[in-house]
Design a protein around this motif. Structure first.
Motif, short mmCIF file in Angstrom:
data_model
loop_
_atom_site.label_atom_id
_atom_site.label_comp_id
_atom_site.label_asym_id
_atom_site.label_seq_id
_atom_site.Cartn_x
_atom_site.Cartn_y
_atom_site.Cartn_z
N LEU A 133 48.65 -62.14 23.90
CA LEU A 133 49.90 -62.88 23.74
C LEU A 133 50.06 -63.46 22.34
O LEU A 133 51.06 -64.10 22.03
N SER A 134 49.08 -63.22 21.46
CA SER A 134 49.14 -63.71 20.08
C SER A 134 49.92 -62.73 19.21
O SER A 134 50.33 -61.66 19.65
N THR A 135 50.11 -63.09 17.96
CA THR A 135 50.87 -62.24 17.05
C THR A 135 50.09 -61.00 16.61
O THR A 135 50.67 -59.98 16.28
N ASN A 182 49.12 -55.21 17.69
CA ASN A 182 50.27 -56.03 17.31
C ASN A 182 51.43 -55.80 18.27
O ASN A 182 51.67 -54.66 18.69
N PRO A 183 52.17 -56.85 18.62
CA PRO A 183 53.37 -56.67 19.44
C PRO A 183 54.43 -55.87 18.67
O PRO A 183 54.55 -56.01 17.45
N ARG A 184 55.18 -55.02 19.38
CA ARG A 184 56.29 -54.29 18.77
C ARG A 184 57.57 -55.03 19.12
O ARG A 184 58.25 -54.72 20.11
N SER A 197 59.55 -62.67 23.19
CA SER A 197 58.15 -62.64 22.80
C SER A 197 57.33 -62.08 23.96
O SER A 197 57.81 -62.03 25.11
N PRO A 198 56.09 -61.66 23.71
CA PRO A 198 55.23 -61.22 24.81
C PRO A 198 55.12 -62.28 25.90
O PRO A 198 55.12 -61.96 27.10
N ALA A 199 55.03 -63.56 25.52
CA ALA A 199 54.91 -64.63 26.51
C ALA A 199 56.17 -64.75 27.36
O ALA A 199 56.09 -65.06 28.55
N THR A 207 62.79 -61.63 31.61
CA THR A 207 63.41 -60.35 31.29
C THR A 207 63.09 -59.32 32.36
O THR A 207 62.02 -59.35 32.98
N HIS A 208 64.02 -58.40 32.54
CA HIS A 208 63.85 -57.35 33.54
C HIS A 208 64.48 -56.05 33.03
O HIS A 208 65.47 -56.08 32.30
#
Length: 232
Positions: A133-135, A182-184, A197-199, A207-208
């Motif tokens: 869940l981090s950057t 890394n998150p996209r 964000s991932p969180a 979100t869905h």
């Protein structure tokens, strides 16, 4: 000097092609990754060599799926791929909607050839979950990682993340340790039609996208409680 230039050009060509394909903010490509992840998880569930995985996924806090991790090198190598992370409600066995990530690394040492690998990471600890869940984080440095499917004894029993892989091709010295995840953010925004964000996706559940329901159902089926736990 010429050899180094040719090597640099070789690696640049391969990974530029891979990265450009994976970076195209096209919804079709993003959905294709979700569909490929669904197919991969069904395949892992049917693979007789993945018995440990099949009997222990029910204990994972989350699963990170990379349908295709491309590697190539000649003493100096590189790897790259895109994947999705889904977390599990430990009480209800309901899986979250996917979060999109990239994973890549540059490696040195004895490695000759090319390889396309299917990789699944089981996140087993709170530390591993916090890292996802981090950057950005580095496997083997920010979190401990051990190989599956049978694990590596005590190391596997205490690792933050367990890695399962099936490879095609030949490659010497393959390891996901040192890979950076890394998150996209653009992919997440495109898939959910808002900046998230991932969180937000994993914890906030704000979100869905029903086109990911097949993957979520597959994850729930794979992680149903099994009476037999395969030990490390």
């Amino acid at each position: 000097m010429l050899t180094k230039k040719l090597l640099s050009f070789f690696l640049f060509t391969i990974f530029s092609c891979q990265i450009s394909t994976a970076s195209a903010d096209d919804y079709t490509d993003i959905q294709a990754l979700v569909d490929q992840s669904t197919i991969l998880m069904k395949s892992f569930g049917d693979d007789p060599e993945m018995t440990w995985f099949q009997h222990n996924i029910q204990y994972a806090k989350a699963v990170f799926i990379v349908p295709q991790m491309l590697k190539a090198g000649f003493f100096i190598g590189g790897s790259g791929g895109s994947g999705v992370l889904l977390s599990r409600d430990m009480k209800t066995n309901i899986w979250s909607y996917p979060v999109f990530y990239s994973m890549g690394a540059v490696s040195f040492g004895l490695q000759i050839g090319g390889e396309a690998s299917e990789i699944v990471l089981m996140v087993m600890t709170d530390k591993g979950m916090d890292s996802m869940l981090s950057t950005s984080f580095k496997l083997g440095a920010d979190v401990t990682v051990a190989a599956g499917p049978l694990g590596q004894g005590a190391k596997a029993a205490t690792a933050d993340i367990l890695a399962f892989a099936r490879s095609k091709g030949a490659f010497l010295g393959v390891s996901i340790e040192g890979a950076i995840v890394n998150p996209r953010d653009k992919w997440n925004a495109a898939y959910y039609k808002q900046k998230v964000s991932p969180a937000d996706i994993i914890i906030g559940n704000t979100t869905h996208n029903p086109q990911a329901d097949a993957l979520r159902t597959t994850m729930a089926e794979q992680s149903k409680l099994k009476t037999t736990k395969v030990s490390y």
